[in-house]
Design a protein around this motif. Structure first.
Motif, PDB file in Angstrom:
ATOM      1  N   GLN A 143      38.764  -9.336 -18.441  1.00 22.73           N
ATOM      2  CA  GLN A 143      38.208  -7.986 -18.285  1.00 22.73           C
ATOM      3  C   GLN A 143      39.149  -7.117 -17.456  1.00 22.73           C
ATOM      4  O   GLN A 143      39.699  -7.589 -16.461  1.00 22.73           O
ATOM      5  N   PRO A 144      39.336  -5.854 -17.841  1.00 23.86           N
ATOM      6  CA  PRO A 144      40.107  -4.957 -16.968  1.00 23.86           C
ATOM      7  C   PRO A 144      39.306  -4.657 -15.700  1.00 23.86           C
ATOM      8  O   PRO A 144      38.065  -4.731 -15.709  1.00 23.86           O
ATOM      9  N   ASN A 145      40.009  -4.320 -14.607  1.00 23.21           N
ATOM     10  CA  ASN A 145      39.319  -4.047 -13.338  1.00 23.21           C
ATOM     11  C   ASN A 145      38.612  -2.703 -13.331  1.00 23.21           C
ATOM     12  O   ASN A 145      37.656  -2.501 -12.598  1.00 23.21           O
ATOM     13  N   SER A 146      39.128  -1.769 -14.133  1.00 22.82           N
ATOM     14  CA  SER A 146      38.527  -0.432 -14.074  1.00 22.82           C
ATOM     15  C   SER A 146      38.562   0.226 -15.449  1.00 22.82           C
ATOM     16  O   SER A 146      39.283  -0.212 -16.360  1.00 22.82           O
ATOM     17  N   PHE A 147      37.752   1.262 -15.565  1.00 15.00           N
ATOM     18  CA  PHE A 147      37.711   2.061 -16.794  1.00 15.00           C
ATOM     19  C   PHE A 147      37.264   3.457 -16.416  1.00 15.00           C
ATOM     20  O   PHE A 147      36.412   3.625 -15.546  1.00 15.00           O
ATOM     21  N   GLU A 148      37.876   4.452 -17.043  1.00 15.86           N
ATOM     22  CA  GLU A 148      37.297   5.800 -16.946  1.00 15.86           C
ATOM     23  C   GLU A 148      37.666   6.576 -18.199  1.00 15.86           C
ATOM     24  O   GLU A 148      38.661   6.273 -18.859  1.00 15.86           O
ATOM     25  N   PHE A 149      36.817   7.533 -18.537  1.00 12.98           N
ATOM     26  CA  PHE A 149      37.100   8.356 -19.711  1.00 12.98           C
ATOM     27  C   PHE A 149      38.365   9.167 -19.479  1.00 12.98           C
ATOM     28  O   PHE A 149      38.597   9.665 -18.365  1.00 12.98           O
ATOM     29  N   ASN A 150      39.169   9.339 -20.540  1.00 11.70           N
ATOM     30  CA  ASN A 150      40.273  10.295 -20.439  1.00 11.70           C
ATOM     31  C   ASN A 150      39.671  11.710 -20.463  1.00 11.70           C
ATOM     32  O   ASN A 150      38.450  11.862 -20.657  1.00 11.70           O
ATOM     33  N   ASN A 196      40.395   0.666 -27.679  1.00  9.64           N
ATOM     34  CA  ASN A 196      40.778  -0.201 -28.819  1.00  9.64           C
ATOM     35  C   ASN A 196      39.608  -0.942 -29.447  1.00  9.64           C
ATOM     36  O   ASN A 196      39.711  -2.114 -29.792  1.00  9.64           O
ATOM     37  N   ASN A 197      38.493  -0.248 -29.564  1.00 10.67           N
ATOM     38  CA  ASN A 197      37.350  -0.773 -30.322  1.00 10.67           C
ATOM     39  C   ASN A 197      36.563  -1.890 -29.632  1.00 10.67           C
ATOM     40  O   ASN A 197      35.927  -2.705 -30.297  1.00 10.67           O
ATOM     41  N   TRP A 198      36.655  -1.966 -28.304  1.00 12.71           N
ATOM     42  CA  TRP A 198      35.724  -2.872 -27.604  1.00 12.71           C
ATOM     43  C   TRP A 198      35.359  -2.301 -26.237  1.00 12.71           C
ATOM     44  O   TRP A 198      36.062  -1.447 -25.690  1.00 12.71           O
ATOM     45  N   ILE A 199      34.212  -2.761 -25.696  1.00 14.30           N
ATOM     46  CA  ILE A 199      33.686  -2.190 -24.449  1.00 14.30           C
ATOM     47  C   ILE A 199      33.772  -3.214 -23.316  1.00 14.30           C
ATOM     48  O   ILE A 199      33.061  -4.223 -23.325  1.00 14.30           O
ATOM     49  N   PRO A 200      34.628  -2.983 -22.328  1.00 13.82           N
ATOM     50  CA  PRO A 200      34.669  -3.904 -21.183  1.00 13.82           C
ATOM     51  C   PRO A 200      33.494  -3.648 -20.226  1.00 13.82           C
ATOM     52  O   PRO A 200      32.884  -2.570 -20.259  1.00 13.82           O
ATOM     53  N   ALA A 253      33.656  -3.018 -17.172  1.00 10.71           N
ATOM     54  CA  ALA A 253      33.970  -1.878 -16.298  1.00 10.71           C
ATOM     55  C   ALA A 253      33.515  -0.566 -16.936  1.00 10.71           C
ATOM     56  O   ALA A 253      33.106   0.365 -16.231  1.00 10.71           O
ATOM     57  N   ALA A 254      33.580  -0.495 -18.262  1.00 13.11           N
ATOM     58  CA  ALA A 254      33.150   0.736 -18.947  1.00 13.11           C
ATOM     59  C   ALA A 254      31.632   0.894 -18.838  1.00 13.11           C
ATOM     60  O   ALA A 254      31.114   2.005 -18.687  1.00 13.11           O
ATOM     61  N   MET A 255      30.906  -0.235 -18.915  1.00 12.66           N
ATOM     62  CA  MET A 255      29.436  -0.154 -18.771  1.00 12.66           C
ATOM     63  C   MET A 255      29.065   0.340 -17.374  1.00 12.66           C
ATOM     64  O   MET A 255      28.167   1.159 -17.207  1.00 12.66           O
ATOM     65  N   LYS A 256      29.790  -0.183 -16.369  1.00 12.43           N
ATOM     66  CA  LYS A 256      29.513   0.245 -14.987  1.00 12.43           C
ATOM     67  C   LYS A 256      29.850   1.727 -14.823  1.00 12.43           C
ATOM     68  O   LYS A 256      29.113   2.481 -14.185  1.00 12.43           O
ATOM     69  N   TYR A 257      30.959   2.140 -15.413  1.00  9.90           N
ATOM     70  CA  TYR A 257      31.385   3.540 -15.327  1.00  9.90           C
ATOM     71  C   TYR A 257      30.328   4.450 -15.975  1.00  9.90           C
ATOM     72  O   TYR A 257      29.937   5.480 -15.407  1.00  9.90           O
ATOM     73  N   ILE A 258      29.833   4.043 -17.144  1.00 13.50           N
ATOM     74  CA  ILE A 258      28.835   4.864 -17.854  1.00 13.50           C
ATOM     75  C   ILE A 258      27.521   4.905 -17.064  1.00 13.50           C
ATOM     76  O   ILE A 258      26.844   5.931 -17.002  1.00 13.50           O
ATOM     77  N   ALA A 259      27.170   3.773 -16.431  1.00  9.94           N
ATOM     78  CA  ALA A 259      25.951   3.749 -15.608  1.00  9.94           C
ATOM     79  C   ALA A 259      26.032   4.810 -14.508  1.00  9.94           C
ATOM     80  O   ALA A 259      25.083   5.556 -14.262  1.00  9.94           O
ATOM     81  N   LYS A 260      27.217   4.892 -13.874  1.00  9.20           N
ATOM     82  CA  LYS A 260      27.397   5.904 -12.812  1.00  9.20           C
ATOM     83  C   LYS A 260      27.384   7.301 -13.412  1.00  9.20           C
ATOM     84  O   LYS A 260      26.768   8.225 -12.872  1.00  9.20           O
ATOM     85  N   MET A 316      26.862  -3.012 -33.233  1.00  4.96           N
ATOM     86  CA  MET A 316      27.972  -2.052 -33.400  1.00  4.96           C
ATOM     87  C   MET A 316      28.900  -2.008 -32.189  1.00  4.96           C
ATOM     88  O   MET A 316      30.001  -1.485 -32.275  1.00  4.96           O
ATOM     89  N   TYR A 317      28.451  -2.550 -31.066  1.00  6.57           N
ATOM     90  CA  TYR A 317      29.313  -2.562 -29.881  1.00  6.57           C
ATOM     91  C   TYR A 317      30.034  -3.908 -29.785  1.00  6.57           C
ATOM     92  O   TYR A 317      29.398  -4.959 -29.807  1.00  6.57           O
ATOM     93  N   ASN A 318      31.351  -3.844 -29.655  1.00  7.91           N
ATOM     94  CA  ASN A 318      32.141  -5.064 -29.500  1.00  7.91           C
ATOM     95  C   ASN A 318      32.394  -5.299 -28.018  1.00  7.91           C
ATOM     96  O   ASN A 318      32.821  -4.393 -27.314  1.00  7.91           O
ATOM     97  N   LEU A 319      32.147  -6.525 -27.580  1.00  7.73           N
ATOM     98  CA  LEU A 319      32.246  -6.810 -26.148  1.00  7.73           C
ATOM     99  C   LEU A 319      33.467  -7.671 -25.815  1.00  7.73           C
ATOM    100  O   LEU A 319      33.593  -8.175 -24.701  1.00  7.73           O
ATOM    101  N   ALA A 320      34.311  -7.823 -26.805  1.00  7.81           N
ATOM    102  CA  ALA A 320      35.571  -8.551 -26.620  1.00  7.81           C
ATOM    103  C   ALA A 320      36.593  -7.910 -27.554  1.00  7.81           C
ATOM    104  O   ALA A 320      36.206  -7.252 -28.528  1.00  7.81           O
ATOM    105  N   PRO A 321      37.886  -8.085 -27.268  1.00  5.93           N
ATOM    106  CA  PRO A 321      38.899  -7.453 -28.122  1.00  5.93           C
ATOM    107  C   PRO A 321      38.740  -7.852 -29.588  1.00  5.93           C
ATOM    108  O   PRO A 321      38.403  -9.001 -29.897  1.00  5.93           O
ATOM    109  N   VAL A 322      38.942  -6.891 -30.473  1.00  4.06           N
ATOM    110  CA  VAL A 322      38.921  -7.159 -31.924  1.00  4.06           C
ATOM    111  C   VAL A 322      40.284  -6.764 -32.482  1.00  4.06           C
ATOM    112  O   VAL A 322      41.063  -6.077 -31.821  1.00  4.06           O
TER     113      VAL A 322
END
Ligand code: FES
Length: 202
Positions: A10-17, A52-56, A58-65, A83-89
């Motif tokens: 998992q990446p450590n962080s995520f934020e929308f561009n 790249n078509n999957w949700i880490p 960190a992205a869920m935590k970012y969206i929660a905030k 429809m949500y991929n939780l690992a790289p595809v």
């Protein structure tokens, strides 16, 4: 049946561009004050596209905030919908429908081909990392069964030979032509329309 697998890496962080931040704010503005959590599915979708078509996680935590809602609620939504991929595809992500109409018309032969040409197990990348596949429930194109979805497009009226060519193309990084592989226009009969002849756009 589709299998959900959360990536161990998992990446450590995520934020929308910045483009997606604007898109997310626009979507949230569609909902009444205090109901911004209703945008969670759309924001997860945007995150998936950006990553790249999957949700880490960190992205869920970012969206929660972003939506001021508990992380567990975002996690519940992301893990519920296929429809949500939780690992790289793969860059070419195959979804093989194995629900009854497709199954009766040979879907499991297509699954066997994916196993032999892409990866032994679903949700694993091909050796060159280009492709991955998973089984899914009905994709709503039963009349053109058996069929698969690759990324945003449907590939219909398939058999093993046709799918083999499609897989070979994607392994070489080429995008195959979408649509019916028996030359049908949408779901009309193979040898032309026979009913509603008096209507131009029937
Ligand atoms: S059963 Fe495969 S698309 Fe409906």
């Amino acid at each position: 049946m589709s299998v959900k697998k959360i990536s161990k890496e998992q990446p450590n962080s995520f934020e929308f561009n910045s483009k997606n931040t604007d898109a997310a704010k626009k979507i949230i503005a569609n909902y009444p004050e205090g109901k911004q959590q209703s945008a969670v599915m759309a924001l997860l979708f945007i995150a998936q596209r950006q990553n790249n078509n999957w949700i880490p996680l960190a992205a869920m935590k970012y969206i929660a905030k972003f939506l001021d809602m508990p992380y567990i609620k975002v996690y519940e939504v992301a893990t519920f919908y296929s429809m949500y991929n939780l690992a790289p595809v793969g860059k070419f992500f195959y979804q093989v429908c194995t629900t009854t109409p497709c199954m009766l018309r040979g879907a499991y032969k297509l699954v066997d081909l994916c196993k032999s040409k892409i990866s032994k197990k679903e949700n694993e990348l091909s050796e060159n990392g280009n492709c991955s596949w998973m089984e899914v429930e009905c994709l709503g194109a039963c009349v053109n069964s058996p069929m698969i979805q690759i990324n945003d497009d449907y590939y219909e009226d398939l058999d093993e030979k046709k799918l083999e060519k499609i897989i070979d193309q994607t392994l070489k990084n080429e995008t195959p032509k979408a649509g019916s592989y028996r030359g049908r226009f949408n779901s009309e009969p193979e040898n032309g329309r026979k009913t509603l002849m008096g209507f131009k756009n029937a």
